[in-house]
Design an enzyme around this catalytic site. Structure first.
Site, mmCIF file in Angstrom:
data_model
loop_
_atom_site.group_PDB
_atom_site.id
_atom_site.type_symbol
_atom_site.label_atom_id
_atom_site.label_comp_id
_atom_site.label_asym_id
_atom_site.label_seq_id
_atom_site.Cartn_x
_atom_site.Cartn_y
_atom_site.Cartn_z
ATOM 1 N N SER A 19 73.607 -21.556 33.915
ATOM 2 C CA SER A 19 73.417 -20.299 33.171
ATOM 3 C C SER A 19 72.440 -20.489 32.018
ATOM 4 O O SER A 19 72.215 -21.615 31.556
ATOM 5 C CB SER A 19 74.790 -19.855 32.626
ATOM 6 O OG SER A 19 74.674 -18.801 31.696
ATOM 7 N N ASP A 40 78.185 -28.188 35.931
ATOM 8 C CA ASP A 40 78.654 -26.972 35.257
ATOM 9 C C ASP A 40 80.102 -26.667 35.637
ATOM 10 O O ASP A 40 80.538 -26.912 36.757
ATOM 11 C CB ASP A 40 77.767 -25.778 35.631
ATOM 12 C CG ASP A 40 77.794 -24.690 34.576
ATOM 13 O OD1 ASP A 40 76.770 -24.518 33.885
ATOM 14 O OD2 ASP A 40 78.849 -24.027 34.422
ATOM 15 N N ASN A 89 73.196 -29.985 27.534
ATOM 16 C CA ASN A 89 72.956 -28.589 27.168
ATOM 17 C C ASN A 89 74.240 -27.760 27.107
ATOM 18 O O ASN A 89 74.317 -26.812 26.326
ATOM 19 C CB ASN A 89 71.976 -27.982 28.187
ATOM 20 C CG ASN A 89 71.997 -26.473 28.170
ATOM 21 O OD1 ASN A 89 71.389 -25.834 27.303
ATOM 22 N ND2 ASN A 89 72.711 -25.877 29.117
ATOM 23 N N TYR A 151 81.826 -23.853 15.340
ATOM 24 C CA TYR A 151 80.582 -24.046 16.104
ATOM 25 C C TYR A 151 79.551 -24.762 15.233
ATOM 26 O O TYR A 151 78.924 -25.739 15.655
ATOM 27 C CB TYR A 151 80.052 -22.684 16.558
ATOM 28 C CG TYR A 151 78.762 -22.731 17.360
ATOM 29 C CD1 TYR A 151 78.767 -23.074 18.710
ATOM 30 C CD2 TYR A 151 77.528 -22.413 16.768
ATOM 31 C CE1 TYR A 151 77.587 -23.101 19.448
ATOM 32 C CE2 TYR A 151 76.353 -22.438 17.503
ATOM 33 C CZ TYR A 151 76.387 -22.779 18.834
ATOM 34 O OH TYR A 151 75.217 -22.810 19.566
ATOM 35 N N LYS A 155 77.926 -28.514 15.913
ATOM 36 C CA LYS A 155 76.491 -28.745 16.122
ATOM 37 C C LYS A 155 75.924 -29.684 15.050
ATOM 38 O O LYS A 155 75.019 -30.479 15.322
ATOM 39 C CB LYS A 155 75.734 -27.416 16.152
ATOM 40 C CG LYS A 155 76.054 -26.549 17.373
ATOM 41 C CD LYS A 155 75.670 -27.226 18.691
ATOM 42 C CE LYS A 155 75.826 -26.315 19.889
ATOM 43 N NZ LYS A 155 75.439 -26.905 21.170
HETATM 44 N N1 LIG Z 1 71.839 -18.822 23.225
HETATM 45 C C1 LIG Z 1 71.608 -19.125 21.962
HETATM 46 O O1 LIG Z 1 71.290 -18.271 21.119
HETATM 47 C C2 LIG Z 1 71.693 -20.565 21.524
HETATM 48 C C3 LIG Z 1 71.118 -20.903 20.303
HETATM 49 C C4 LIG Z 1 71.170 -22.232 19.891
HETATM 50 C C5 LIG Z 1 71.781 -23.182 20.691
HETATM 51 N N2 LIG Z 1 72.356 -22.811 21.856
HETATM 52 C C6 LIG Z 1 72.997 -23.861 22.651
HETATM 53 O O2 LIG Z 1 72.331 -23.944 23.883
HETATM 54 C C7 LIG Z 1 73.222 -24.421 24.889
HETATM 55 C C8 LIG Z 1 73.193 -23.485 26.085
HETATM 56 O O3 LIG Z 1 73.597 -22.206 25.644
HETATM 57 P P1 LIG Z 1 73.325 -20.870 26.480
HETATM 58 O O4 LIG Z 1 73.039 -19.820 25.474
HETATM 59 O O5 LIG Z 1 72.379 -21.096 27.596
HETATM 60 O O6 LIG Z 1 74.817 -20.610 27.029
HETATM 61 P P2 LIG Z 1 75.420 -20.117 28.423
HETATM 62 O O7 LIG Z 1 76.808 -19.671 28.106
HETATM 63 O O8 LIG Z 1 74.496 -19.169 29.106
HETATM 64 O O9 LIG Z 1 75.467 -21.463 29.267
HETATM 65 C C9 LIG Z 1 76.330 -22.506 28.947
HETATM 66 C C10 LIG Z 1 76.740 -23.186 30.241
HETATM 67 O O10 LIG Z 1 77.599 -24.288 29.892
HETATM 68 C C11 LIG Z 1 78.663 -24.314 30.813
HETATM 69 N N3 LIG Z 1 79.842 -24.947 30.209
HETATM 70 C C12 LIG Z 1 80.527 -24.542 29.106
HETATM 71 N N4 LIG Z 1 81.596 -25.333 28.901
HETATM 72 C C13 LIG Z 1 81.586 -26.256 29.895
HETATM 73 C C14 LIG Z 1 82.430 -27.337 30.246
HETATM 74 N N5 LIG Z 1 83.551 -27.626 29.548
HETATM 75 N N6 LIG Z 1 82.139 -28.064 31.336
HETATM 76 C C15 LIG Z 1 81.032 -27.784 32.075
HETATM 77 N N7 LIG Z 1 80.188 -26.778 31.794
HETATM 78 C C16 LIG Z 1 80.466 -26.015 30.726
HETATM 79 C C17 LIG Z 1 78.947 -22.847 31.145
HETATM 80 O O11 LIG Z 1 79.656 -22.707 32.381
HETATM 81 C C18 LIG Z 1 77.538 -22.268 31.180
HETATM 82 O O12 LIG Z 1 76.984 -22.306 32.491
HETATM 83 C C19 LIG Z 1 74.595 -24.506 24.202
HETATM 84 O O13 LIG Z 1 74.844 -25.833 23.807
HETATM 85 C C20 LIG Z 1 74.442 -23.610 22.995
HETATM 86 O O14 LIG Z 1 75.313 -23.981 21.950
HETATM 87 C C21 LIG Z 1 72.311 -21.529 22.296
#
Ligand SMILES: NC(=O)c1ccc[n+]([C@@H]2O[C@H](COP(=O)([O-])OP(=O)(O)OC[C@H]3O[C@@H](n4cnc5c(N)ncnc54)[C@H](O)[C@@H]3O)[C@@H](O)[C@H]2O)c1
Length: 195
Positions: A19, A40, A89, A151, A155
């Site tokens: 995702s 995932d 990620n 959170y 981080k």
């Molecule tokens: N989207 C944002 O604004 C943003 C900003 C800064 C950092 N991030 C970081 O980027 C990374 C990806 O975020 P995203 O926005 O693409 O999120 P998302 O929710 O679209 O994707 C996260 C994925 O991680 C998987 N996941 C979660 N917990 C899990 C577990 N215990 N075991 C296996 N898989 C697991 C989920 O199934 C999902 O597919 C994260 O670490 C998030 O903290 C996101």
């Protein structure tokens, strides 16, 4: 790295690859000539996205796994050939005022956003060749933000862990870096966007 033969393709493991940002990272690396395994929790989505990418001719596979299951994480890495790169990620987010965050909320956040990364990094580094790469997806939130202290703390801890592991792996030429994105339009921060 395009046009490499199957045997020459470097292998990268991308967590949370089904995702959002992880999905984009998987596709970009595969298009750049990497052999990619996405790990995932959402096995159904991971299988579907793997099929989509394979239909486009890309070398992608998946593992359905809860990264908070330490034994499963170690077994998964042991079952794979040595990684040329690891992208930590996968992450979770939760919107909650600091007075409302329970210790259970904190624990869950740390289990996914920090401890899973530590287990994966340790297990992957055992077999990685010198010169491999590790990228941890942190967040700009590590600097501080309102309404998700657990959170933010997870981080900030991840940034510290990145520096610590980078120092210990540097003698082997294994580079460990963190990326701290701002708000990105994925399923994860919907709670924030709709505030
Ligand atoms: N989207 C944002 O604004 C943003 C900003 C800064 C950092 N991030 C970081 O980027 C990374 C990806 O975020 P995203 O926005 O693409 O999120 P998302 O929710 O679209 O994707 C996260 C994925 O991680 C998987 N996941 C979660 N917990 C899990 C577990 N215990 N075991 C296996 N898989 C697991 C989920 O199934 C999902 O597919 C994260 O670490 C998030 O903290 C996101």
């Amino acid at each position: 790295m395009n046009n490499s033969s199957e045997e020459e393709k470097p292998l990268v493991l991308v967590t949370g690859g089904a995702s959002g940002m992880g999905r984009a990272i998987v596709e970009r690396l595969a298009r750049d000539g990497w052999r990619v395994v996405m790990a995932d929790y959402n096995g159904e989505l991971a299988e579907r996205e793997t099929q989509v990418l394979r239909a486009a001719g890309l070398d992608v596979d998946y593992r359905a796994i809860d990264l908070t299951d330490e034994a499963a994480v170690r077994a998964m890495v042991q079952s794979l050939p040595p990684l040329a790169a690891l992208v930590n990620n996968a992450g979770i987010f939760d919107e909650r005022a600091f007075m409302d965050v329970s210790s259970a909320d904190f624990r869950r956040m740390y289990e996914v956003n920090l401890l899973a990364v530590a287990t994966l990094t340790q297990e992957a580094a055992r077999k990685m060749a010198d010169g491999a790469r590790i990228v941890n997806i942190a967040s700009r939130a590590y600097l501080g933000a309102k309404n998700h202290p657990h959170y933010v703390a997870s981080k900030a801890a991840l940034v510290g862990y990145t520096r610590a592991s980078a120092m210990e792996l540097a003698p082997r030429g294994i580079l460990v870096n963190a990326i701290a994105p701002g708000l990105i339009d994925t399923p994860l921060p919907l709670a924030l966007i709709h505030l």
